[in-house]
Scaffold this motif. Structure first.
Motif, PDB file in Angstrom:
ATOM      1  N   GLY A   1      28.667   8.300 -26.434  1.00 17.23           N
ATOM      2  CA  GLY A   1      28.009   9.053 -27.500  1.00 17.23           C
ATOM      3  C   GLY A   1      27.550  10.430 -27.034  1.00 17.23           C
ATOM      4  N   MET A   2      27.118  10.532 -25.763  1.00 17.81           N
ATOM      5  CA  MET A   2      26.679  11.838 -25.266  1.00 17.81           C
ATOM      6  C   MET A   2      27.881  12.771 -25.107  1.00 17.81           C
ATOM      7  SD  MET A   2      24.737  13.102 -21.825  1.00 17.81           S
ATOM      8  CE  MET A   2      23.715  11.653 -21.672  1.00 17.81           C
ATOM      9  N   ALA A   3      28.955  12.225 -24.539  1.00 19.03           N
ATOM     10  CA  ALA A   3      30.177  13.036 -24.399  1.00 19.03           C
ATOM     11  C   ALA A   3      30.649  13.500 -25.778  1.00 19.03           C
ATOM     12  CB  ALA A   3      31.261  12.218 -23.694  1.00 19.03           C
ATOM     13  N   ASP A   4      30.601  12.585 -26.762  1.00 19.98           N
ATOM     14  CA  ASP A   4      31.034  12.933 -28.121  1.00 19.98           C
ATOM     15  C   ASP A   4      30.157  14.029 -28.708  1.00 19.98           C
ATOM     16  OD1 ASP A   4      32.969  11.011 -27.946  1.00 19.98           O
ATOM     17  OD2 ASP A   4      31.822   9.485 -29.054  1.00 19.98           O
ATOM     18  N   MET A   5      28.860  13.973 -28.422  1.00 18.81           N
ATOM     19  CA  MET A   5      27.956  14.976 -28.978  1.00 18.81           C
ATOM     20  C   MET A   5      28.319  16.361 -28.466  1.00 18.81           C
ATOM     21  SD  MET A   5      25.543  15.257 -31.144  1.00 18.81           S
ATOM     22  CE  MET A   5      24.358  16.458 -31.724  1.00 18.81           C
TER      23      MET A   5
ATOM     24  N   GLU B   1      34.725  14.946 -19.466  1.00 15.66           N
ATOM     25  CA  GLU B   1      35.415  14.002 -18.583  1.00 15.66           C
ATOM     26  C   GLU B   1      34.414  13.304 -17.664  1.00 15.66           C
ATOM     27  OE1 GLU B   1      36.201  17.197 -19.065  1.00 15.66           O
ATOM     28  OE2 GLU B   1      38.011  16.930 -20.266  1.00 15.66           O
ATOM     29  N   ALA B   2      33.462  14.070 -17.116  1.00 15.12           N
ATOM     30  CA  ALA B   2      32.500  13.491 -16.170  1.00 15.12           C
ATOM     31  C   ALA B   2      31.618  12.451 -16.859  1.00 15.12           C
ATOM     32  CB  ALA B   2      31.639  14.591 -15.549  1.00 15.12           C
ATOM     33  N   ILE B   3      31.143  12.765 -18.055  1.00 15.59           N
ATOM     34  CA  ILE B   3      30.294  11.799 -18.763  1.00 15.59           C
ATOM     35  C   ILE B   3      31.121  10.569 -19.136  1.00 15.59           C
ATOM     36  CG2 ILE B   3      28.841  11.373 -20.797  1.00 15.59           C
ATOM     37  CD1 ILE B   3      28.232  14.398 -20.848  1.00 15.59           C
ATOM     38  N   SER B   4      32.361  10.799 -19.578  1.00 18.84           N
ATOM     39  CA  SER B   4      33.225   9.668 -19.946  1.00 18.84           C
ATOM     40  C   SER B   4      33.481   8.765 -18.746  1.00 18.84           C
ATOM     41  CB  SER B   4      34.560  10.169 -20.513  1.00 18.84           C
ATOM     42  OG  SER B   4      34.339  10.990 -21.634  1.00 18.84           O
TER      43      SER B   4
ATOM     44  N   ASP C   1      23.099  14.832 -17.385  1.00 18.81           N
ATOM     45  CA  ASP C   1      24.229  14.120 -18.002  1.00 18.81           C
ATOM     46  C   ASP C   1      24.359  12.717 -17.407  1.00 18.81           C
ATOM     47  OD1 ASP C   1      24.829  16.373 -19.489  1.00 18.81           O
ATOM     48  OD2 ASP C   1      26.613  16.923 -18.343  1.00 18.81           O
ATOM     49  N   THR C   2      24.299  12.650 -16.073  1.00 18.33           N
ATOM     50  CA  THR C   2      24.518  11.380 -15.389  1.00 18.33           C
ATOM     51  C   THR C   2      23.396  10.387 -15.665  1.00 18.33           C
ATOM     52  OG1 THR C   2      25.655  12.577 -13.622  1.00 18.33           O
ATOM     53  CG2 THR C   2      24.974  10.324 -13.135  1.00 18.33           C
ATOM     54  N   LEU C   3      22.154  10.824 -15.440  1.00 18.46           N
ATOM     55  CA  LEU C   3      21.030   9.921 -15.682  1.00 18.46           C
ATOM     56  C   LEU C   3      20.950   9.578 -17.170  1.00 18.46           C
ATOM     57  CD1 LEU C   3      18.594   8.344 -14.611  1.00 18.46           C
ATOM     58  CD2 LEU C   3      17.181  10.386 -14.990  1.00 18.46           C
ATOM     59  N   GLY C   4      21.223  10.561 -18.021  1.00 20.25           N
ATOM     60  CA  GLY C   4      21.200  10.324 -19.467  1.00 20.25           C
ATOM     61  C   GLY C   4      22.180   9.221 -19.867  1.00 20.25           C
ATOM     62  N   ALA C   5      23.369   9.261 -19.290  1.00 24.48           N
ATOM     63  CA  ALA C   5      24.372   8.227 -19.583  1.00 24.48           C
ATOM     64  C   ALA C   5      23.867   6.858 -19.121  1.00 24.48           C
ATOM     65  CB  ALA C   5      25.696   8.569 -18.898  1.00 24.48           C
TER      66      ALA C   5
ATOM     67  N   ALA D   1      21.180   9.855 -29.825  1.00 25.71           N
ATOM     68  CA  ALA D   1      20.690   9.208 -28.599  1.00 25.71           C
ATOM     69  C   ALA D   1      21.174   9.981 -27.369  1.00 25.71           C
ATOM     70  CB  ALA D   1      21.151   7.754 -28.545  1.00 25.71           C
ATOM     71  N   GLY D   2      22.384  10.522 -27.445  1.00 26.89           N
ATOM     72  CA  GLY D   2      22.931  11.300 -26.327  1.00 26.89           C
ATOM     73  C   GLY D   2      22.103  12.540 -26.044  1.00 26.89           C
ATOM     74  N   VAL D   3      21.740  13.267 -27.097  1.00 27.49           N
ATOM     75  CA  VAL D   3      20.909  14.471 -26.935  1.00 27.49           C
ATOM     76  C   VAL D   3      19.545  14.083 -26.363  1.00 27.49           C
ATOM     77  CG1 VAL D   3      19.657  16.286 -28.169  1.00 27.49           C
ATOM     78  CG2 VAL D   3      22.042  15.786 -28.752  1.00 27.49           C
ATOM     79  N   LEU D   4      18.945  13.050 -26.951  1.00 24.17           N
ATOM     80  CA  LEU D   4      17.608  12.643 -26.499  1.00 24.17           C
ATOM     81  C   LEU D   4      17.647  12.142 -25.059  1.00 24.17           C
ATOM     82  CD1 LEU D   4      16.132  10.823 -29.650  1.00 24.17           C
ATOM     83  CD2 LEU D   4      15.802  13.195 -28.911  1.00 24.17           C
ATOM     84  N   ALA D   5      18.662  11.372 -24.709  1.00 20.07           N
ATOM     85  CA  ALA D   5      18.764  10.839 -23.338  1.00 20.07           C
ATOM     86  C   ALA D   5      18.907  11.981 -22.340  1.00 20.07           C
ATOM     87  CB  ALA D   5      19.942   9.875 -23.229  1.00 20.07           C
ATOM     88  N   HIS D   6      19.663  13.020 -22.731  1.00 15.29           N
ATOM     89  CA  HIS D   6      19.831  14.185 -21.859  1.00 15.29           C
ATOM     90  C   HIS D   6      18.484  14.898 -21.669  1.00 15.29           C
ATOM     91  CE1 HIS D   6      22.210  17.618 -20.181  1.00 15.29           C
ATOM     92  NE2 HIS D   6      21.180  18.315 -20.652  1.00 15.29           N
TER      93      HIS D   6
END
Ligand SMILES: [Zn+2]
Length: 288
Positions: free
Chosen positions: A210-214, A241-244, A194-198, A123-128
């Motif tokens: 999940g995006m940060a983890d990816m 850090e920024a995504i977290s 990254d921001t909008l994806g989160a 989901a993190g990859v797709l959201a990005h």
């Protein structure tokens, strides 16, 4: 006359302000129309379909599409363009990569699905990728390259939005092999995606961590400079850090874990014959 504000209204306003405590995102300036994004994306996706081996497995495709659909439904109003049609396909290659075309076609390599530890990372990859589309980063990038007219830009974008080895395969088949002119997004667009994806993840019920983890998972894959996806989506600095930090601000709407469909998809991928590398696909193409 508003002499006494009901407590419930105060609570509502407080809740609303908590919900909107997130980093504002503004789409970059763009001299193309959303319809241009759609046209470019359509042309490029015809090339992709012709040049790259798509995985024709209904179970895998429908699982990826349903994760994607859930995210698309969570795109904030101001970034949802009526003309855009999001679609999700799996490219049957082993390399870890994913890319998005203007107007909505999104491709994920099988290697990316296999590298992900859980549904949240996919989901993190797709959201990005969805965020690059929604923010119209492809044509925004072309806007900055003023010496090309849109017709010229079309061919360049086809190779460049995809980027790297995959982009080379695809742009070989196009009229304009402008190669690396638009190959990668810059740091500013990466930060935005990254921001909008989160934010989209949280609205869709996925924990944006999940995006940060990816990104962490992919860095671990680091043999020979790391997966292509990381070089096409360069780290804008302190990415994890920024995504977290963004994730901490975002209340997750009805959080969900791995779906049964995801678990079945992983088992299915294990059973399929190994995918070729992008390199092997390119060599086979050149022999034709
Ligand atoms: Zn990116």
């Amino acid at each position: 006359m508003v002499s006494r504000v009901p407590l419930s209204l105060i609570a509502l306003v407080l809740t609303a302000s908590l919900v909107t405590a997130q980093t504002p995102v503004v789409a970059p300036s763009n001299r193309f129309k959303p319809a241009d994004d759609v046209r470019l994306g359509r042309e490029a996706s015809a090339e992709v379909t012709e040049q790259l081996p798509l995985l024709r497995d209904n179970q895998v495709r429908s699982t990826v599409a349903s994760i994607g659909r859930r995210l698309v439904n969570a795109i904030p109003e101001e970034f949802s363009h009526q003309e855009f049609r999001y679609s999700f396909e799996v490219v049957n290659v082993r390399d870890i990569n994913a890319f998005a075309l203007p107007g909505g076609p999104i491709y994920v390599n099988r290697g990316m699905l296999e590298a992900a530890d859980d549904e949240g990372e996919i989901a993190g990859v797709l959201a990005h990728e969805i965020s690059h589309v929604a923010l119209r980063h492809g044509t925004a990038q072309a806007t900055r390259a003023t010496k090309y007219q849109i017709g010229m830009v079309a061919g360049a974008i086809i190779g460049s939005l995809i980027g790297g080895k995959t982009g080379n395969i695809v742009s070989q088949g196009t009229q304009f092999g402008l190669g690396t002119a638009f190959l990668r997004f810059g740091r500013e667009f990466e930060r935005q995606a990254d921001t909008l994806g989160a934010q989209i993840m949280a609205r869709a019920g996925y924990d944006p961590h999940g995006m940060a983890d990816m990104f962490k998972t992919l860095e671990r894959e680091g043999r020979s400079g790391g997966p292509e996806w990381l070089s096409d989506h360069p780290n804008p600095g302190n990415r994890y850090e920024a995504i977290s930090r963004e994730a901490e601000m975002l209340p997750v709407n009805r959080p969900r874990g791995d779906s049964p469909a995801f678990v079945q998809m992983e088992a299915r991928l294990d059973r399929l014959p190994d995918a070729p590398t992008t390199e092997q696909v390119a060599r086979a193409r050149n022999r034709r």
